[in-house]
Design an enzyme around this catalytic site. Structure first.
Site, PDB file in Angstrom:
ATOM      1  N   GLU A 173      46.479  41.386  43.257  1.00 22.42           N
ATOM      2  CA  GLU A 173      45.821  40.364  42.222  1.00 22.42           C
ATOM      3  C   GLU A 173      46.972  39.779  41.546  1.00 22.42           C
ATOM      4  O   GLU A 173      46.932  39.258  40.298  1.00 22.42           O
ATOM      5  CB  GLU A 173      45.023  41.221  40.927  1.00 22.42           C
ATOM      6  CG  GLU A 173      43.757  41.973  41.788  1.00 22.42           C
ATOM      7  CD  GLU A 173      42.353  41.216  42.211  1.00 22.42           C
ATOM      8  OE1 GLU A 173      42.656  39.851  42.188  1.00 22.42           O
ATOM      9  OE2 GLU A 173      41.930  41.757  42.829  1.00 22.42           O
TER      10      GLU A 173
ATOM     11  N   TYR B  76      31.488  34.691  44.437  1.00 20.18           N
ATOM     12  CA  TYR B  76      32.454  33.550  44.993  1.00 20.18           C
ATOM     13  C   TYR B  76      32.146  33.740  46.399  1.00 20.18           C
ATOM     14  O   TYR B  76      31.651  34.953  47.121  1.00 20.18           O
ATOM     15  CB  TYR B  76      33.685  34.329  44.946  1.00 20.18           C
ATOM     16  CG  TYR B  76      34.176  34.210  43.320  1.00 20.18           C
ATOM     17  CD1 TYR B  76      34.785  32.996  42.709  1.00 20.18           C
ATOM     18  CD2 TYR B  76      34.256  35.223  42.478  1.00 20.18           C
ATOM     19  CE1 TYR B  76      35.290  32.720  41.645  1.00 20.18           C
ATOM     20  CE2 TYR B  76      34.612  35.113  41.121  1.00 20.18           C
ATOM     21  CZ  TYR B  76      35.034  33.798  40.798  1.00 20.18           C
ATOM     22  OH  TYR B  76      35.673  33.711  39.243  1.00 20.18           O
TER      23      TYR B  76
ATOM     24  N   CYS C 120      36.147  26.524  53.842  1.00 17.24           N
ATOM     25  CA  CYS C 120      37.176  25.703  54.186  1.00 17.24           C
ATOM     26  C   CYS C 120      37.113  24.563  53.098  1.00 17.24           C
ATOM     27  O   CYS C 120      36.274  24.388  52.375  1.00 17.24           O
ATOM     28  CB  CYS C 120      37.008  25.152  55.531  1.00 17.24           C
ATOM     29  SG  CYS C 120      35.585  24.075  55.620  1.00 17.24           S
TER      30      CYS C 120
HETATM   31  C1  LIG Z   1      38.393  32.237  42.548  1.00 14.21           C
HETATM   32  C2  LIG Z   1      38.562  32.860  41.384  1.00 14.21           C
HETATM   33  C3  LIG Z   1      38.666  34.464  41.347  1.00 14.21           C
HETATM   34  N1  LIG Z   1      38.736  35.005  40.345  1.00 14.21           N
HETATM   35  C4  LIG Z   1      38.797  36.385  40.400  1.00 14.21           C
HETATM   36  C5  LIG Z   1      37.617  37.030  41.002  1.00 14.21           C
HETATM   37  C6  LIG Z   1      38.174  38.252  41.522  1.00 14.21           C
HETATM   38  O1  LIG Z   1      37.774  39.482  40.530  1.00 14.21           O
HETATM   39  C7  LIG Z   1      39.556  38.116  41.590  1.00 14.21           C
HETATM   40  C8  LIG Z   1      40.075  37.986  43.220  1.00 14.21           C
HETATM   41  O2  LIG Z   1      39.795  39.211  43.902  1.00 14.21           O
HETATM   42  P1  LIG Z   1      39.961  39.396  45.564  1.00 14.21           P
HETATM   43  O3  LIG Z   1      40.806  40.793  45.396  1.00 14.21           O
HETATM   44  O4  LIG Z   1      40.797  38.411  45.829  1.00 14.21           O
HETATM   45  O5  LIG Z   1      38.811  39.499  46.358  1.00 14.21           O
HETATM   46  O6  LIG Z   1      39.904  37.152  41.038  1.00 14.21           O
HETATM   47  C9  LIG Z   1      38.864  34.309  39.221  1.00 14.21           C
HETATM   48  O7  LIG Z   1      38.902  35.070  38.167  1.00 14.21           O
HETATM   49  N2  LIG Z   1      38.836  33.166  39.222  1.00 14.21           N
HETATM   50  C10 LIG Z   1      38.648  32.417  40.074  1.00 14.21           C
HETATM   51  O8  LIG Z   1      38.630  30.984  40.082  1.00 14.21           O
HETATM   52 ZN   LIG Z   2      33.749  25.352  56.536  1.00 17.79          ZN
END
Ligand SMILES: Cc1cn([C@H]2C[C@H](O)[C@@H](COP(=O)(O)O)O2)c(=O)[nH]c1=O
Ligand SMILES: [Zn+2]
Ligand SMILES: Nc1ncnc2c1ncn2[C@@H]1O[C@H](COP(=O)(O)OP(=O)(O)O)[C@@H](O)[C@H]1O
EC number: 2.7.1.21
Length: 193
Positions: free
Chosen positions: A87, A177, A181
């Site tokens: 993260e 989420y 692409c």
């Molecule tokens: C796109 C995006 C993601 N997040 C957060 C959501 C998840 O808790 C982590 C990513 O977890 P992973 O290990 O990559 O699956 O990030 C966010 O807070 N804001 C965003 O725009």
């Molecule tokens: Zn696509």
């Protein structure tokens, strides 16, 4: 001379899995590692958890954590073969530079894993610095429903509808989420209209 690595991708690309594999590789050779993840993501039972079911204990960083100091304290006790950070998009700019200092001055390889961009396609602060200063950039790949590389992360609401506004940080997984692409991301947000 140790290196700073940034393994970046969309969600669901295997970042945590790859981190855990790298950690296992060091440890099965008897080398000590130190694992970190963001304090704000406490969804799973284990601090680092991959969708494939692997997990591991880890220290948690928040914006006030001095990674240089914490890692050096551990390194003085048990020499570290590397530091692995999941993260990494949630690192502050200063913490990303602390990672560089660990590589440069303490000769400890630092492997960071994180998202490149948020749900609007904007860089996260930690990722922006890491993309700028890492010695090695490695893109990990998820697949969009069309078969192309998924580089973007679409945020959805409870009804599954695309969300284009809101706070950058919103913890969640596959229910919040979807990795797409660029074309399908832009079309979902109406950016090409
Ligand atoms: C796109 C995006 C993601 N997040 C957060 C959501 C998840 O808790 C982590 C990513 O977890 P992973 O290990 O990559 O699956 O990030 C966010 O807070 N804001 C965003 O725009
Ligand atoms: Zn696509
Ligand atoms: N049961 C499973 N068997 C094999 N692969 C899986 C399984 N469940 C999820 N995966 C794969 O694991 C990857 C997600 O891993 P993860 O490390 O959690 O990703 P990230 O940290 O990038 O969000 C995806 O490629 C997904 O297809």
């Amino acid at each position: 001379m140790a290196k700073l690595y940034f393994y970046y991708a969309s969600m669901n690309a295997g970042k945590s899995t790859t981190l855990l594999q790298a950690d296992f590789n060091y440890r099965e050779r008897g080398m000590a590692t130190m694992l970190w993840t963001a304090a704000l993501d406490d969804r799973a039972d284990q601090p680092i958890a991959s969708r494939i079911g692997l997990g591991a204990d880890a220290r948690r960083f928040s914006p006030g954590t001095d990674l240089w100091r914490e890692v050096m304290m551990q390194h003085d006790e048990t020499p570290l073969a590397c530091v692995l950070i999941d993260e990494a998009q949630f690192l502050t700019a200063m913490q990303a530079w602390q990672c560089a200092r660990l590589a440069d001055e303490a000769n400890i390889p630092v492997l960071c894993y994180g998202l490149r961009t948020d749900f609007r396609g904007d860089l996260f602060p930690g990722s922006a610095v890491l993309l700028g200063i890492a010695d090695t950039l490695v893109e990990l790949k998820a697949v969009c429903h069309c078969g192309r590389k998924a580089t973007m992360n679409l945020r959805t609401d409870q009804a599954g509808q695309p969300v284009g506004e809101g706070a950058q940080t919103e913890i969640g997984g596959n229910e919040r989420y979807v990795a797409l692409c660029r074309q399908h991301f832009a079309e979902a947000l109406g950016l090409y209209r």
